[in-house]
Design an enzyme around this catalytic site. Structure first.
Site, PDB file in Angstrom:
ATOM      1  N   SER A  26       0.831  -1.212   0.000  1.00 30.73           N
ATOM      2  CA  SER A  26       0.000   0.000   0.000  1.00 30.73           C
ATOM      3  C   SER A  26       0.863   1.259   0.000  1.00 30.73           C
ATOM      4  CB  SER A  26      -0.936  -0.002   1.213  1.00 30.73           C
ATOM      5  OG  SER A  26      -0.204  -0.167   2.413  1.00 30.73           O
ATOM      6  N   ASN A 113      -1.876  -2.644  13.064  1.00 30.36           N
ATOM      7  CA  ASN A 113      -3.343  -2.503  13.064  1.00 30.36           C
ATOM      8  C   ASN A 113      -3.806  -1.278  13.847  1.00 30.36           C
ATOM      9  OD1 ASN A 113      -3.175  -4.838  11.664  1.00 30.36           O
ATOM     10  ND2 ASN A 113      -4.109  -6.162  13.217  1.00 30.36           N
ATOM     11  N   HIS A 159     -40.115  22.171 -10.661  1.00 28.18           N
ATOM     12  CA  HIS A 159     -40.220  21.335 -11.870  1.00 28.18           C
ATOM     13  C   HIS A 159     -39.497  21.990 -13.045  1.00 28.18           C
ATOM     14  CE1 HIS A 159     -43.529  19.209  -9.731  1.00 28.18           C
ATOM     15  NE2 HIS A 159     -43.859  20.444  -9.350  1.00 28.18           N
ATOM     16  N   SER A 280     -14.013  25.542 -27.450  1.00 26.91           N
ATOM     17  CA  SER A 280     -14.169  24.312 -28.222  1.00 26.91           C
ATOM     18  C   SER A 280     -13.033  24.220 -29.219  1.00 26.91           C
ATOM     19  CB  SER A 280     -15.519  24.334 -28.943  1.00 26.91           C
ATOM     20  OG  SER A 280     -15.481  23.488 -30.074  1.00 26.91           O
ATOM     21  N   LYS A 286     -17.850  28.833 -29.178  1.00 23.03           N
ATOM     22  CA  LYS A 286     -18.257  28.215 -27.917  1.00 23.03           C
ATOM     23  C   LYS A 286     -17.507  28.743 -26.697  1.00 23.03           C
ATOM     24  CE  LYS A 286     -20.706  25.256 -27.221  1.00 23.03           C
ATOM     25  NZ  LYS A 286     -20.523  23.803 -27.376  1.00 23.03           N
ATOM     26  N   ASN A 288     -17.601  27.184 -22.814  1.00 24.37           N
ATOM     27  CA  ASN A 288     -18.230  26.074 -22.088  1.00 24.37           C
ATOM     28  C   ASN A 288     -18.012  26.143 -20.576  1.00 24.37           C
ATOM     29  OD1 ASN A 288     -19.119  24.918 -24.520  1.00 24.37           O
ATOM     30  ND2 ASN A 288     -17.145  23.885 -24.815  1.00 24.37           N
ATOM     31  N   GLU A 293     -19.701  21.621 -15.029  1.00 24.53           N
ATOM     32  CA  GLU A 293     -20.015  20.246 -15.461  1.00 24.53           C
ATOM     33  C   GLU A 293     -19.219  19.227 -14.653  1.00 24.53           C
ATOM     34  OE1 GLU A 293     -20.622  20.087 -20.071  1.00 24.53           O
ATOM     35  OE2 GLU A 293     -19.252  21.705 -19.569  1.00 24.53           O
ATOM     36  N   TYR A 320      -9.100  -6.787  12.434  1.00 29.11           N
ATOM     37  CA  TYR A 320      -8.479  -6.296  11.205  1.00 29.11           C
ATOM     38  C   TYR A 320      -8.496  -7.364  10.123  1.00 29.11           C
ATOM     39  CZ  TYR A 320      -5.216  -4.453   7.810  1.00 29.11           C
ATOM     40  OH  TYR A 320      -4.676  -4.008   6.632  1.00 29.11           O
TER      41      TYR A 320
HETATM   42  N1  ARG Z   1      -1.093  -1.308   5.016  1.00 26.36           N
HETATM   43  C1  ARG Z   1      -2.010  -1.813   5.965  1.00 26.36           C
HETATM   44  C2  ARG Z   1      -3.350  -1.089   5.813  1.00 26.36           C
HETATM   45  O1  ARG Z   1      -3.357  -0.099   5.189  1.00 26.36           O
HETATM   46  C3  ARG Z   1      -1.493  -1.591   7.344  1.00 26.36           C
HETATM   47  C4  ARG Z   1      -2.003  -2.569   8.346  1.00 26.36           C
HETATM   48  C5  ARG Z   1      -1.403  -3.896   8.061  1.00 26.36           C
HETATM   49  N2  ARG Z   1      -1.788  -4.843   9.064  1.00 26.36           N
HETATM   50  C6  ARG Z   1      -1.622  -6.118   8.903  1.00 26.36           C
HETATM   51  N3  ARG Z   1      -2.025  -6.886   9.856  1.00 26.36           N
HETATM   52  N4  ARG Z   1      -1.138  -6.628   7.800  1.00 26.36           N
HETATM   53  O2  ARG Z   1      -4.368  -1.537   6.275  1.00 26.36           O
END
Ligand code: ARG
Length: 457
Positions: A26, A113, A159, A280, A286, A288, A293, A320
């Site tokens: 992540s 966690n 309306h 445009s 035009k 816009n 939008e 978790y």
């Molecule tokens: N990258 C994880 C998340 O965003 C962090 C927590 C990871 N925890 C674990 N038990 N693998 O949720």
């Protein structure tokens, strides 16, 4: 297999597969929480020192390393490693490199966690604070335009059919009041998320003498969790934030839609500033309303993020689960999207010129006075249903071309010459007196109530 050294390598014989890393990591999106992650670690280590789990020298070595990591992150010189699965891993790895042995104690009594839940709450709290400012700014822009509108009026619609004339300021402030509710929801959401989950560990707290209340205080949280299982499972604050932002987005989409209509040749109620319009590639004439939008379109994306995330959370067992890592991308995108939309729409509204002559010409249609005529009869003692019938018949005859509205009103015994004055330009908005109504008189109070709200804080 890669040779990346994971946080859990002790239990494993081989390294992680590339496909696992690609799906699992992540870091690409959670690295933006580095400041919150470091702040959480600073509080945690400080507390560990206070309760005697780390010695003074260890605490200062880790704190120095954390400050160094912060500086590297800010300077953009932080070098991420292949094994840095997420921002928590990256910071801890680097702290250990810098601080040596004491760095390995950073994770004492803590799990990713409770760490990730803490970081994310801190991040959302900061964002909600800055979004409140942006909403306030936009409200002030609406108020400035309402002030500039003076006594201008336009047809109010139901309306999307012309209904009754309303002051332009009243119409603009209507959007301002909706934003006030958004602000209130943001504050409410902030209050509920202001609970520290740090100290919940992986799910069960710790057998070590950690002090969750102390870390909560150090991080400026209003309170601390009561149940460790709930603390690491709870993502209500993410869903709530996305809901608040989705509804705010819906409000912005409605403002956008009106600007689109008003800027059309058919309405001709608004002229957009060149800086906030696009042209445009093919049609030279035009101009816009793309911002409006996009304000309309982005609401779909915000609603989608909320719906998608609720579907992710639904049915997850305590505590978790990795599914929960899916909280960040939609949350971050919701915040980024609403920020850009608010800024652009604010600029667009601030720079729009309202064509009040065209608005008035439309609102001055004698048919728009029909309700005021009926109320004139009511004031003279006629039951409203009967009055509605009398005026309805006049409208029908005028539409059929029998005579003009003014002639028919003058000829109607219950109305007469006095009532013809109600057909005069702007008569409706001058006559309306009920609180909160679309009249110049109640508008004075409303505007001041709104002004004192947006002047506060
Ligand atoms: N990258 C994880 C998340 O965003 C962090 C927590 C990871 N925890 C674990 N038990 N693998 O949720």
């Amino acid at each position: 297999m890669t040779d990346a050294k994971t946080l859990w390598h002790g239990r494993f014989e081989g390294g992680p597969a590339e496909a696992l890393q690609a799906l699992n990591d992540s870091l690409p999106f959670d690295r933006r929480m580095y400041a919150e992650d470091i702040a959480g670690s600073v509080a945690h280590v400080t507390m560990l020192g206070e309760v005697g789990l780390l010695g003074d020298a260890e605490v200062s070595a880790v704190l120095d390393a954390l400050h160094e990591v912060q500086a590297e992150m800010e300077a953009g010189s932080f070098v991420f490693a292949a094994s840095d699965e997420d921002i928590h891993t990256a910071v801890e790895r680097r702290v250990t490199e810098l601080a040596g042995a004491p760095g390995a104690k950073l994770h004492t009594g803590r799990s990713r966690n409770d760490q990730v839940a803490t970081d994310l709450r801190l991040w959302v709290r900061g964002e909600l604070d800055s979004l409140q400012e942006l909403i306030r700014t936009f409200q002030r822009t609406l108020l400035a335009q309402a002030d500039a509108a003076g006594e201008a009026y336009l047809p109010g619609y139901t309306h999307l059919q012309q209904a009754q004339p309303v002051p332009l300021a009243h119409h603009l402030l209507a959007h301002g009041w909706a934003l006030e509710r958004d602000l209130d929801r943001l504050r409410d959401c902030r209050r509920r998320l202001d609970v520290s989950p740090l100290g919940a560990g992986a799910l069960a707290g710790s057998s070590l003498p950690i002090d969750p209340e102390r870390t909560a205080a150090l991080l400026g949280f209003g309170s601390v969790f009561d149940n460790s299982l709930d603390a690491v499972s709870d993502r209500d604050f993410v869903a709530e934030t996305m809901f608040v932002l989705a509804l705010l987005g819906v409000h912005l989409s409605r403002i956008g839609e009106e600007l689109i209509l008003w800027a059309s040749t058919e309405f001709g109620f608004a002229t957009l500033d060149d800086g906030f319009s696009t042209g445009s590639s093919m049609m030279p004439q035009k101009k816009n309303p793309d911002i409006a939008e996009l304000a309309r379109g982005k609401a779909g994306r915000l609603i989608g993020h909320l719906g998608g995330f609720l579907a992710t959370l639904k049915g997850l067992p305590l505590t978790y689960n990795k599914d929960m890592q899916e909280d960040k991308e939609p949350l971050f995108d919701s915040v980024d999207t609403i920020r850009l939309t608010l800024l652009a729409l604010d600029g667009m509204v601030a720079s729009t010129t309202f064509v009040t002559e065209t608005m008035a010409a439309q609102a001055d249609s004698p048919y728009a006075a029909a309700t005021d005529l009926a109320e004139y009869l009511v004031a003279a003692g006629m039951p409203f249903r009967d009055a509605h019938g009398v005026v309805g018949a006049i409208v029908r005859k005028a539409l059929a071309g029998e005579a003009t509205m003014a002639e028919l009103v003058a000829a109607e015994p219950a109305l007469g010459a006095d009532a013809v004055a109600l057909l005069a330009p702007g008569a409706g908005v001058r006559r309306r007196i009920s609180r909160g109504g679309a009249g110049l008189q109640p508008l004075v109070d409303q505007r001041e109530r709104f002004r004192s709200l947006v002047a506060a804080d």
